[in-house]
Design a protein around this motif. Sequence first.
Motif: not given
Lengths: 386, 386
Positions: A16, A20, A23, A43, A335-337, B3-4, B19-21, B23-28
Amino acid sequence: MDLPVVGMVGGGQLSRMTHQAAIALGLSLRVLADTGHDSAALVANNVVFGSHTSKEDLLAFAEGCEVVTFDHEHVPGDLIRAMEEAGHTVLPSSAALLHAQDKLVMREKLAALGVPVPPFASITSREDLEGFGAEHGWPLVLKAATGGYDGKGVWIVDSAEEAAPVLGSGVRLLAEQKVPLQRELAAVVARSPYGQAAAWPVVETVQSRGICVEVVAPAPGLSDDLAVEAQGLALRLAQELGVVGVLAVELFETADGILVNELAMRPHNSGHWTIEGARTSQFEQHVRAVLDYPLGTTTLTAPVVVMANLLGGDGDPELDERLHLLFAHDPSLKVHLYGKEVRPGRKIGHVTALGDDLDPTRARAQAGAHYLRTGQWLTPANEAPK
Amino acid sequence: MDLPVVGMVGGGQLSRMTHQAAIALGLSLRVLADTGHDSAALVANNVVFGSHTSKEDLLAFAEGCEVVTFDHEHVPGDLIRAMEEAGHTVLPSSAALLHAQDKLVMREKLAALGVPVPPFASITSREDLEGFGAEHGWPLVLKAATGGYDGKGVWIVDSAEEAAPVLGSGVRLLAEQKVPLQRELAAVVARSPYGQAAAWPVVETVQSRGICVEVVAPAPGLSDDLAVEAQGLALRLAQELGVVGVLAVELFETADGILVNELAMRPHNSGHWTIEGARTSQFEQHVRAVLDYPLGTTTLTAPVVVMANLLGGDGDPELDERLHLLFAHDPSLKVHLYGKEVRPGRKIGHVTALGDDLDPTRARAQAGAHYLRTGQWLTPANEAPK
């Protein structure tokens, strides 16, 4: 724009975070994932579903990749060789990766190279173990030669009696002296096929129950001599073993110097701090290395960088709400989830703090990880053990 | 982990880097893209194909999103309102975004707020234009009220005669005085629904033929007074217009002070330097803002940060080979490629240099972008115009 396809076997958080980073280089990592719930599969655009233990899946995955690399060590060597024999570029190669897959092969190779390792022996019987224990003392460390990770496949045993179930399990084993270590360190480097290599500063890694919980960069109070020795050792191993990509060398620091504990040939937990903490992250560097691009600068971006792993807690994590409160509490924390389902003890993310001084920076990273896991702020009463 | 879902309308490079950023917040990020070749569609997992001018596509896209946001200003206002009326959270709102979509509405609103703007007027006839020119001088700037970008929809005209084709085209127009500017600046801020706001340092932006080619952070030699005024202006506008997310305020610096040129309510080219140059990038900040997370620290990571846009050259770019050579030449330069087909003048990536001193840092960024575009190293003879 005709840029190369990098394939990574395994859809975990390493994949993952490699995606990132890729990209920025104009790439989209091709990921071989087990399911759509895998961290990287959530992702990445170019996801292939299949098994890393299926020759057919691996060969199909490698087709069209400029290079195939890995986010774990669990692909059987004969299947990696099958990809190589089919003409695919696989980095690290099967020959190099073997030393991260088989602890006994690694120990024997490092001993032959004169690299300091703990006393060890192959164990095939109770007699072997008793003999090793008589010479090097109890308790000792018994390890499965292959397949372990995060403390799995490692047993501290006080007697051959206690080791009986493991001895009878048919697993290939080695024993190691339980080294009286002062702390653990890691030297992370990268090497390209061209032979260029780059090292990040040596870090201190803190383990709890066999799992890395904290990494401090650079390792506090490490003498220049030991730092240079550790980096030199990692660079030498990268070359001697023919590693391409990131090589993490886990080390024990003892009263008598450093010993090699484990090797990993991929981005590694001890290098997550590099995302914000170094000018080139281990993930970007791994991609650059396997594509034989010149490597990037490894300079730190702050005097002190501390990464704390976020392990799944017992209850409903309510991560979204906790993230709000954590960001309000510390707007500088990164933070990295990983998008994973929360299970107790599972690595579901990490936090990174950057600062000028060790203690407050470390406290911020610990507080952040602790709060996301438990919903409680660290106080003197519930402070994480030093 | 629940996550939202953040949906971004548009699949360009802003969406790609968001999108790249994320990813760190656990999102896609969920991306509404035109085709699979769109920058963001190449790297995101959750891509919906559709048109940003189709009400049906937009409503279907918004379904299940916690919040819908944008990588451009080209979604018609009535369609944004349709999403809002269907109960979706859209940020920035249609009411706020109108000021980045319609230059005439923006000018009138800012003038009403007492914000310094160049003299302007709505132009519906040749007589209007002649009157404006008589009062404010020729040449003047004629602009399409809506739909322009990167210099498109902007004409410098010497006479009403010259403007005749535009005047007769049916496009809504405004005229502006051609301000005697010293340079261009940008103040980039972010604001959350809660009302929290954060500003990055004011930057200098360098344009060539209406396209941003270089951004220098912080703006060299800018007085503290003007810097504070520009940041304060951007923060005030974010609040007065109800902006949520990133707001970029493009400014003219003149002998008499600063004037607002344009507004953008999304991550903006003048903020790309924040990816490595600030503790929180504009892309992470935009996601945090639209989710109403507390905002991150905007501190710089180096005394000087320079971003140079990579514009498509005329020939075959051979980008992969040039990337090798550039990385060998400058291992500290950070490269961002957008995965786009190369066309002359098209923004296909950017490079960022960090350093302690303005001139060498600027030279490194310029040299990197120039080399990737042309395959030539900058020498005194072919140096980019200052």
